[in-house]
Write a protein that holds these residues in place. Structure first.
Motif, PDB file in Angstrom:
ATOM      1  N   VAL A  22       5.760  11.405 -11.059  1.00 47.96           N
ATOM      2  CA  VAL A  22       6.668  11.173 -10.719  1.00 47.96           C
ATOM      3  C   VAL A  22       6.590  10.313  -9.284  1.00 47.96           C
ATOM      4  N   TYR A  23       6.662  10.864  -8.132  1.00 45.60           N
ATOM      5  CA  TYR A  23       5.849   9.702  -6.873  1.00 45.60           C
ATOM      6  C   TYR A  23       4.615   9.168  -7.048  1.00 45.60           C
ATOM      7  N   LEU A  24       3.784   9.461  -7.312  1.00 48.09           N
ATOM      8  CA  LEU A  24       2.897   8.855  -7.524  1.00 48.09           C
ATOM      9  C   LEU A  24       2.677   8.361  -8.498  1.00 48.09           C
ATOM     10  N   HIS A  25       3.574   7.994  -9.292  1.00 50.93           N
ATOM     11  CA  HIS A  25       3.369   6.566 -10.542  1.00 50.93           C
ATOM     12  C   HIS A  25       2.829   5.577 -10.031  1.00 50.93           C
ATOM     13  N   GLY A  26       1.868   4.567 -11.291  1.00 51.10           N
ATOM     14  CA  GLY A  26       1.269   3.132 -11.160  1.00 51.10           C
ATOM     15  C   GLY A  26       0.512   3.604  -9.742  1.00 51.10           C
ATOM     16  N   ASN A  27       0.680   2.690  -8.935  1.00 51.21           N
ATOM     17  CA  ASN A  27      -0.147   2.900  -7.052  1.00 51.21           C
ATOM     18  C   ASN A  27       0.458   2.922  -6.371  1.00 51.21           C
ATOM     19  N   PHE A  32      -4.088   0.460  -0.582  1.00 51.43           N
ATOM     20  CA  PHE A  32      -4.154  -1.361   0.032  1.00 51.43           C
ATOM     21  C   PHE A  32      -3.455  -0.940  -1.649  1.00 51.43           C
ATOM     22  N   PHE A  33      -2.970  -1.294  -2.857  1.00 51.64           N
ATOM     23  CA  PHE A  33      -2.659  -1.531  -3.949  1.00 51.64           C
ATOM     24  C   PHE A  33      -1.121  -0.974  -3.883  1.00 51.64           C
ATOM     25  N   LYS A  38       0.282  -4.195  -1.091  1.00 51.50           N
ATOM     26  CA  LYS A  38      -0.063  -5.056  -2.161  1.00 51.50           C
ATOM     27  C   LYS A  38      -0.278  -6.619  -1.437  1.00 51.50           C
ATOM     28  N   GLY A  39       1.087  -7.224  -1.335  1.00 49.96           N
ATOM     29  CA  GLY A  39       1.598  -8.380  -0.732  1.00 49.96           C
ATOM     30  C   GLY A  39       0.902  -8.696  -0.002  1.00 49.96           C
ATOM     31  N   VAL A  90       2.057   3.959   4.507  1.00 51.21           N
ATOM     32  CA  VAL A  90       1.904   4.563   2.637  1.00 51.21           C
ATOM     33  C   VAL A  90       0.942   5.840   3.453  1.00 51.21           C
ATOM     34  N   SER A  91      -0.178   5.764   4.212  1.00 52.99           N
ATOM     35  CA  SER A  91      -0.864   7.048   4.334  1.00 52.99           C
ATOM     36  C   SER A  91       0.197   8.053   5.252  1.00 52.99           C
TER      37      SER A  91
END
Length: 177
Positions: A22-27, A32-33, A38-39, A90-91
């Motif tokens: 749940v917390y780390l789904h996708g990127n 960076f993404f 990402k944008g 994000v970090s």
């Protein structure tokens, strides 16, 4: 689910993989993404590419057009600062999530208790109490329920019984959304 007086209690099954999903789904955890970076990363890359091209052809620029090089350099610097701030955010978020997931590994009790006014979370007898009115936002998805406010929570559907998930979903819809 267990009921004490008017309170409803949901015992969560603690499985780190369910929470990671749940917390780390996708990127989400990618520096960076991730959706919030990402944008900015793409924009900074494009500006860096344009700046590199301008540097290669700087001898072909007239004195009147040399200001373009300074302007694009300033844009690149601005983009790089915004990118670094987003990456830092994000970090920090990822570090907090990893710390939280580590506490889950050692947890014996993870319980949600709520009634019409109060929402409580008990993680290894460390209790956090909020009024429903203190939550500013909620997100209900097929795989999780997230609450934002004084405390932020994300509860995976896999960590509870289907009937408990529905009960929590109804309570969130009634009290927050």
């Amino acid at each position: 689910m267990y009921k004490a007086n008017d309170d409803k209690i949901i015992n969560l099954k603690i499985n780190r993989k369910d929470f990671e999903e749940v917390y780390l789904h996708g990127n989400q955890g990618s520096l960076f993404f991730s959706p919030s970076v990402k944008g900015k990363f793409i924009t900074t890359s494009v500006v860096a590419f344009i700046l590199a091209i301008l540097f290669v052809f700087k001898d072909d620029l007239s004195k009147e057009k040399f200001g373009i090089l300074y302007f694009v350099s300033f844009l690149f610097l601005l983009c790089a600062v915004y990118l670094s701030l987003a990456i830092n955010k994000v970090s920090k978020w990822k570090k907090e999530v990893m710390k939280y997931l580590k506490t889950l590994e050692n947890a014996e009790i993870y319980q949600i208790q709520f009634n019409t006014k109060v929402f409580k979370v008990n993680l290894n007898n460390e209790k956090e109490t909020s009024l429903w009115t203190e939550f500013t936002a909620a997100e209900i998805e097929d795989k999780f329920i997230a609450l934002e406010g004084k405390f932020n929570y994300m509860f995976p559907k896999k960590s509870m019984q289907p009937s408990d998930f529905e009960l929590l979903k109804q309570a969130v819809e009634k009290n927050i959304q």
